[in-house]
Motif scaffolding. Structure first.
Motif, mmCIF file in Angstrom:
data_model
loop_
_atom_site.group_PDB
_atom_site.id
_atom_site.type_symbol
_atom_site.label_atom_id
_atom_site.label_comp_id
_atom_site.label_asym_id
_atom_site.label_seq_id
_atom_site.Cartn_x
_atom_site.Cartn_y
_atom_site.Cartn_z
ATOM 1 N N SER A 1 34.758 67.535 58.469
ATOM 2 C CA SER A 1 35.283 67.959 57.131
ATOM 3 C C SER A 1 35.915 69.488 57.185
ATOM 4 C CB SER A 1 34.007 68.122 56.074
ATOM 5 O OG SER A 1 33.153 69.069 56.520
ATOM 6 N N ARG A 2 36.665 69.584 56.251
ATOM 7 C CA ARG A 2 37.376 71.023 56.239
ATOM 8 C C ARG A 2 37.592 71.435 54.833
ATOM 9 N NH1 ARG A 2 43.719 72.285 57.480
ATOM 10 N NH2 ARG A 2 43.672 74.622 57.255
ATOM 11 N N ALA A 3 36.821 72.366 54.348
ATOM 12 C CA ALA A 3 36.853 73.155 53.260
ATOM 13 C C ALA A 3 36.168 71.995 52.292
ATOM 14 C CB ALA A 3 38.461 73.472 52.817
ATOM 15 N N ASP A 4 34.987 71.338 52.731
ATOM 16 C CA ASP A 4 34.513 70.632 51.804
ATOM 17 C C ASP A 4 35.238 69.155 51.608
ATOM 18 O OD1 ASP A 4 32.414 72.409 51.541
ATOM 19 O OD2 ASP A 4 33.142 73.346 49.598
ATOM 20 N N THR B 1 42.399 76.797 70.415
ATOM 21 C CA THR B 1 43.709 77.271 69.829
ATOM 22 C C THR B 1 44.538 76.045 70.136
ATOM 23 O OG1 THR B 1 43.377 79.489 70.198
ATOM 24 C CG2 THR B 1 45.401 78.766 70.251
ATOM 25 N N VAL B 2 45.672 75.735 69.487
ATOM 26 C CA VAL B 2 46.777 74.606 69.855
ATOM 27 C C VAL B 2 47.947 75.199 69.335
ATOM 28 C CG1 VAL B 2 46.203 73.440 67.515
ATOM 29 C CG2 VAL B 2 47.413 72.142 69.348
ATOM 30 N N ILE B 3 49.096 74.716 70.041
ATOM 31 C CA ILE B 3 50.342 75.154 69.762
ATOM 32 C C ILE B 3 50.988 73.854 68.617
ATOM 33 C CG2 ILE B 3 53.016 75.132 70.484
ATOM 34 C CD1 ILE B 3 51.559 76.168 73.245
ATOM 35 N N ALA B 4 51.585 74.395 67.804
ATOM 36 C CA ALA B 4 52.147 73.438 66.729
ATOM 37 C C ALA B 4 53.163 72.444 67.337
ATOM 38 C CB ALA B 4 52.898 74.004 65.557
ATOM 39 N N LYS C 1 42.982 77.214 65.378
ATOM 40 C CA LYS C 1 44.006 78.100 65.232
ATOM 41 C C LYS C 1 45.223 77.217 65.873
ATOM 42 C CE LYS C 1 45.770 82.736 65.955
ATOM 43 N NZ LYS C 1 45.590 83.889 66.580
ATOM 44 N N VAL C 2 46.457 77.125 64.781
ATOM 45 C CA VAL C 2 47.585 76.441 65.225
ATOM 46 C C VAL C 2 48.608 77.566 65.397
ATOM 47 C CG1 VAL C 2 49.077 74.903 64.565
ATOM 48 C CG2 VAL C 2 46.980 74.418 64.214
ATOM 49 N N VAL C 3 49.383 77.747 66.428
ATOM 50 C CA VAL C 3 50.558 78.722 66.532
ATOM 51 C C VAL C 3 51.619 77.985 66.476
ATOM 52 C CG1 VAL C 3 51.365 80.450 68.182
ATOM 53 C CG2 VAL C 3 49.097 80.210 67.829
ATOM 54 N N SER D 1 45.307 74.903 60.576
ATOM 55 C CA SER D 1 44.407 76.176 61.046
ATOM 56 C C SER D 1 43.227 76.057 60.053
ATOM 57 C CB SER D 1 45.399 77.219 60.950
ATOM 58 O OG SER D 1 46.155 77.168 62.095
ATOM 59 N N GLY D 2 42.174 76.420 60.486
ATOM 60 C CA GLY D 2 41.053 76.608 59.668
ATOM 61 C C GLY D 2 39.536 76.324 60.552
#
Length: 1137
Positions: free
Chosen positions: A574-577, A550-553, A629-631, A608-609
């Motif tokens: 990679s992210r989402a191929d 988790t990371v703060i925006a 996860k980005v807050v 986030s993803g």
């Protein structure tokens, strides 16, 4: 008795007299000798000696030997030739330039030392050319109008870096007439060679060689010896240089001996020659003639008496005493003298060895490294002295030398044991009579690679074995990454015959690299690459159980994942191929040998993803997934909209933000500010749960802006964009004075005045609306707001009727409309034309030639009138006069007016059946011409009566007057007598008695006087009454005068560095010519001096003089009647600083 003299002392004997009895010396001649080969290379022809009447045997053989030498640079050598006295001859040498980077150096010599480059002139020319196509340099030596003394031996030398080549050739000059032989004593003082055993010896071949019969030279003979005997020692070098004697040392020793034997011999009637020269194995004849045949004669060699034998033969013929020496050897080369009573005479005998010739040339040879090489040549004599050279440098054998020389009779061998590539060169052998060269090429034996090394990939801990096989059983070296391989317990190097191995047990990562095997002595390498590999692994021990981060925006995320594997595995995030690339992006991957890092510089909500990491190398693959996860804060709402505006209030609405930051929106904060201010004021301190708000307590007429903040559990978002500015105020009052401006068949133009009360909101514009009679549908005439208070409604049907109204618009909305009181008929109203001529054009418009004419004539009429211009009843030529028309005026424009533009201009304006006309008179004027003629009607007393006729050309303007001028015949200077005179006759008074006058008249109009004037053809003489004046007769006065100084020069002192002047004045007729001199030397074109002459005053300016400029200066004046001079002294002083 003087001691015997050795030949090393370079003494020069006295010149031998020519033989007296050729028939008696026929049997005693010496055999022609061959010069050593080194003399040939130096450019001299071998000297032949024989008695008169004896044929020169062996001359052709010498030429063949000279030409038999191998050429290094020459492709064509100059050849000997024959020429007659007075004719020309050219010698040509060619050099190939294929292997030369620049032009070779070529020198031409006569004899051994005389460089002909300094002798080039009208009898000798040296030329050189270059043929680009064949790349051959051609060098020419041309002898022009040959003389007898040009005959002799010549030499051409060519050099390029360490290469050298030379060639000798002979020139013979023939003449039909014969005289007695002429022996040049100076030719005896040329050295016999350079670098030989007898270098520095005197060459007496010039005295002993048989000469052809030559014609006596016209120029007188010079006895050099007499000059030297009578000269001072300091002048010896000058005399030697003047008469071309190069052996100054030998000349001085010879002179010393001559002074020692100056007294005349009483015992000898004829003494021995100064020197004799004979070839080895030849026969020489010594002869003296006694004054008294009864005297006893003894012969000596190096102080030892010679006894008769088969070698030494004595002969007596009258008073002649002859000694023959048979089979001369090198031991016979010494000093000989003969005694008669108490006197003796001596001579020198020079024995020359025959040149050694190369009978079998060297041959080009090719060998392999390590082989034994023999270079063989054969010479003409056994055990001859032979020198070997490598690339021009002499080979000196010794204990440490790799070269051995073997001699077998006439055969000579150069032996190279274990040849290497460094032995590849050009080898040459040189003898006294020739040379030979050949190329030796040493190559390595071809090496065949039977089994090359192969690249290997080995797992960590396995054995590495590199193996190769070559065709030769030789050693070699192993290297790894360019460094030698060192054996150890784990690394072994194996060599068995032609097989070479490198074995590494238990492979480690550091064993990876580029291995090369290089056989010794060969430029061959066998490379192989070794790679040690290990399967990749991903270590996720530091993450949560579900691998979530988790990371703060807005913060930076640096996720480092440890990895292992060999070769270092390639990590792909990679992210989402979609692969995440390495580089300088915001989201990037960074690879290290033991880890892979995912970097997000500024985390955003879109980051986030689920992120995937894949490792791959040759040993295998590894895969893992990580959830990020980005807050973040919510997005700012969209700019609010103000829906209604009151006097001090408004109603605003907005939409929720598109992104709530991952947390529900709790409410909103509202702020407002004045448009011109930068200070925002919060309107609510409790969160507003709705999306509408009503701000109050605003100032009327002031522009405001509002904005929104969204709030969630994370915090407050950024403000929304401000709303459009709004002003809490009311609309204006309606416009006033709405009226019809004009009507056509399809348009109606309306005009009005602004509202009486505009208010604080100002006025944004107007909207003009219309509707047809019988309808309630109001149509806007203008799509956009208009600022002007006049507008034309277009595209209306003809004969229709419309109602019109106008509204004022501001930020609060539209005002009440202003209606036109009655319907308007759409039909054009005809307005008759009317021309309004400006007041200054109602009279004649006058302009001068060349000025511009620009006239504007306004008019009225509806619809747009038709205009027609005419000049003097004819249509205007638009190429000469420009006409520009508009709806309200017409312009006539002439850029440069001419007199032809004068006339009456008619303007016609026509609207339908109505016509209006007007006329303008334009007059273009210029200066008038002169009067046609001016006559003298009468002359009485001091008066003259003049009449004249008006000019033909009045300049298109009335003549306003005349100007009369007079001029005395002597000076012909004109003076104005009368101006602005209106009549065509006048009386000129108050003239001077005795003078003779001419008169002229100018015409004048409004532009001024005429350019020319008309002058009277006759003159008017004002004579005295009752007396007849008779001109006296004068004799011409002779003004000629000889020059004479009226103001002399004065002695002057000058300061160094400051200009000084000398002045005088002179008169004379004709005008005298002035010449300045310093110390009796004429000053001409010297920039330090400047000379002026004005009205008889003569000035000499000396620029920045120095003490050197001091002296006696003279000014000289000359004309046809005489000459005069005047002098002064100038002293220049230097001021001490």
């Amino acid at each position: 008795m003087p001691e015997p003299t050795k030949k090393e002392e370079n003494e020069v004997p006295a010149p031998a007299p020519p033989p007296e009895e050729p028939s008696k010396e026929k049997d005693a001649g010496t055999t022609p000798a061959k010069e050593p080969s080194k003399e040939k290379e130096a450019g001299t022809t071998p000297a032949k000696e024989w008695s008169l009447g004896e044929s020169p045997v062996g001359e052709e053989q010498d030429k063949q030997n000279a030409n038999s030498q191998l050429s290094i640079l020459f492709v064509e050598k100059p050849q000997g030739g024959t020429v007659k006295v007075g004719e020309n001859i050219t010698f040509i040498a060619k050099v190939k330039a294929e292997d030369l980077l620049r032009k070779p150096t070529v020198k031409w010599f006569k004899g051994k030392w005389m460089d002909l480059a300094s002798k080039a002139g009208k009898h000798l020319q040296l030329k050189e050319t270059f043929e680009r196509h064949s790349r051959v340099y051609t060098f020419e030596m041309q002898i022009i109008k040959a003389k007898e003394n040009y005959a002799g031996n010549y030499r051409c030398e060519v050099t390029y870096k360490d290469k050298f080549d030379s060639c000798s050739f002979d020139l013979e000059v023939h003449e039909s007439t014969g005289t007695t032989p002429n022996i040049d004593i100076r030719s005896a003082f040329k050295r016999s060679g350079e670098g030989q055993d007898d270098a520095g010896e005197l060459d007496f071949s010039g005295l002993l060689k048989r000469r052809e019969v030559k014609q006596q030279e016209e120029e007188p003979e010079v006895d050099v010896w007499e000059l030297l005997k009578n000269a001072k020692p300091s002048e010896y070098e000058k005399i030697a240089f003047q008469y071309g004697i190069t052996d100054l040392r030998g000349m001085l020793k010879r002179l010393k001996r001559m002074r020692r034997v100056e007294k005349k011999s009483a015992a000898f009637a004829k003494i021995l020659d100064p020197a004799y020269q004979v070839d080895k194995g030849g026969r020489v004849r010594f002869m003296v003639e006694l004054a008294d045949p009864k005297l006893e004669v003894k012969w000596y060699k190096n102080g030892q008496e010679i006894r008769p034998s088969t070698k030494y033969i004595f002969e007596h013929k009258g008073c002649q005493r002859i000694l023959f020496i048979n089979n001369c050897q090198m031991t016979d080369d010494s000093e000989y003298y003969v005694t008669a009573g108490d006197e003796k005479c001596s001579t020198e005998l020079f024995v020359r060895e025959p040149p050694i010739m190369v009978t079998k040339q060297l041959e080009d040879t090719t060998a392999y490294c390590g082989e034994r090489v023999e270079l063989e040549c054969e010479v003409s004599e056994d055990d001859a002295n032979v020198k070997w050279f490598k690339n021009g440098e002499e080979i000196i054998p010794g204990p440490k030398s790799r070269y051995r020389i073997r001699v077998e009779g006439k055969k000579h061998f150069l032996i190279i044991e274990g040849a290497t590539k460094a032995d590849s060169a050009e080898y040459s052998v040189m003898t006294t009579g020739g040379q030979s060269s050949a190329k030796l090429t040493v190559d390595l034996k071809p090496l065949k690679i039977l089994t090359p090394l192969t690249d290997q990939t080995v797992n960590l801990g396995k054995e590495i074995c590199l193996k190769c096989e070559i065709s030769e059983n030789i050693t070699g070296k192993w290297t790894k990454n360019g460094l030698p391989v060192q054996e150890s317990d784990r690394l072994k190097v194996v060599h068995k015959g032609r097989i070479h191995k490198l074995v590494i047990a238990n492979a480690l990562i550091e064993d990876e690299g580029d291995y090369v095997f290089a056989p010794d002595a060969y430029n061959v390498t066998l490379p192989a690459k070794v790679r040690v590999i290990d399967p990749p692994k991903i270590i996720l021990d530091g993450l949560d159980a579900d691998n979530t981060v988790t990371v703060i925006a807005g913060n930076k995320l640096r996720l480092e994942i440890p990895i292992s594997g060999e070769p270092p595995p390639k990590a792909i995030w990679s992210r989402a191929d979609k692969a995440i690339m390495e580089g300088s992006g915001r989201i990037r991957a960074e690879s290290y040998p033991d880890s892979s890092t995912l970097v997000i510089d500024v985390a955003e909500r879109d980051d986030s993803g689920v992120y995937h990491i894949n490792l791959k190398n040759e040993a295998g693959e590894a895969h893992a997934s990580i959830k990020i996860k980005v807050v973040d804060l919510p997005d700012p709402p969209v700019a609010p909209t103000v829906t209604e505006v009151g006097d001090d209030w408004c109603i605003m609405k907005w939409e929720p933000p598109a992104y709530d930051g991952g947390s529900p929106i709790l409410g909103y904060f509202i702020e407002r500010k004045k448009k011109q201010s930068s200070r925002w004021m919060r309107l609510n301190f409790d969160l507003c749960k709705e999306t509408t708000f009503e701000p109050k307590k605003m100032i009327e007429g002031v522009a405001y802006e509002v904005r929104i903040f969204a709030v969630n559990a994370i915090g407050i978002s950024k403000p929304s964009m401000p709303s459009r500015p709004f002003v809490p105020l009311a609309v204006t009052s309606p416009p006033t004075l709405l009226a019809v401006d004009s009507v056509t068949d399809t348009t109606v133009t309306m005009k009005w005045r602004p509202p009486d009360q505009i208010g604080a909101a100002g006025l944004d514009g107007y909207v003009l609306e219309y509707c047809f009679e019988g309808s309630d549908n109001w149509l806007p005439a203008n799509k956009d707001l208009i600022d002007k208070t006049k507008f034309t409604i277009t595209d209306l049907p003809t004969d229709s009727k419309i109602f019109v109204r106008v509204k004022a618009i501001n930020a609060a909305g539209a005002s009440e409309p202003k209606y036109y009181s009655q319907p308007i008929l759409v039909k054009e109203i005809i307005e008759p034309p009317k021309i309004r001529i400006p007041r200054h054009l109602k009279q004649t418009y006058i302009r001068r030639v060349g000025e511009a004419v620009n006239l504007v004539i306004p008019f009225q009429g509806k619809p747009r009138p038709e205009l027609t211009w005419k000049k003097d009843g004819v249509e205007i030529d638009k190429n000469q006069i420009n006409i520009r028309n508009s709806e309200t005026d017409t312009i006539i424009f002439i850029r440069k007016a001419e007199r032809s533009h004068s006339g009456k201009y008619d303007l016609q304006v026509k609207v339908d059946k109505f016509v209006e006309t007007a006329s303008i008179d334009i007059q273009i004027v210029d200066r008038p011409g002169p009067p046609q003629s001016v006559k003298i009607e009468d002359v009485w007393g001091e008066n003259v009566a003049l009449t004249w006729t008006p000019p033909k050309d009045d300049g298109n303007a009335a003549i306003t007057g005349y100007t009369i001028q007079k001029a005395d015949k002597k000076s012909m200077e004109w003076f104005t007598v009368i101006e602005h005179y209106h009549r065509t006759n006048a009386t000129i008074t108050e003239l001077v008695i005795g003078n003779e006058y001419y008169f002229r008249v100018f015409s004048e109009n409004m532009c001024g006087l005429s350019e020319d004037a008309t002058m009277t053809k006759e003159s008017a003489v004002i004579a005295k009454d009752g007396k007849i004046y008779k001109n006296p007769v004068y004799e011409d006065f002779d003004f000629s005068e000889a020059p004479m100084f009226t103001q002399p020069l004065v002695n002057t002192y000058a300061i160094a560095g400051y200009n000084a002047t000398l002045n005088c004045s002179v008169r004379g007729n004709p005008k005298p010519k002035i010449t300045w001199m310093k110390n009796k030397v004429v000053i001409v074109d010297d920039p330090r001096y400047r000379m002026f002459s004005n009205q008889g005053v003569c000035t000499l300016e000396i620029r920045k003089p120095s003490p050197y400029d001091g002296g006696t200066y003279c000014c000289k004046a000359v004309n046809d009647l005489g000459t005069v001079e005047i002098e002064c002294k100038l002293e220049v002083k230097v001021v001490a600083q």
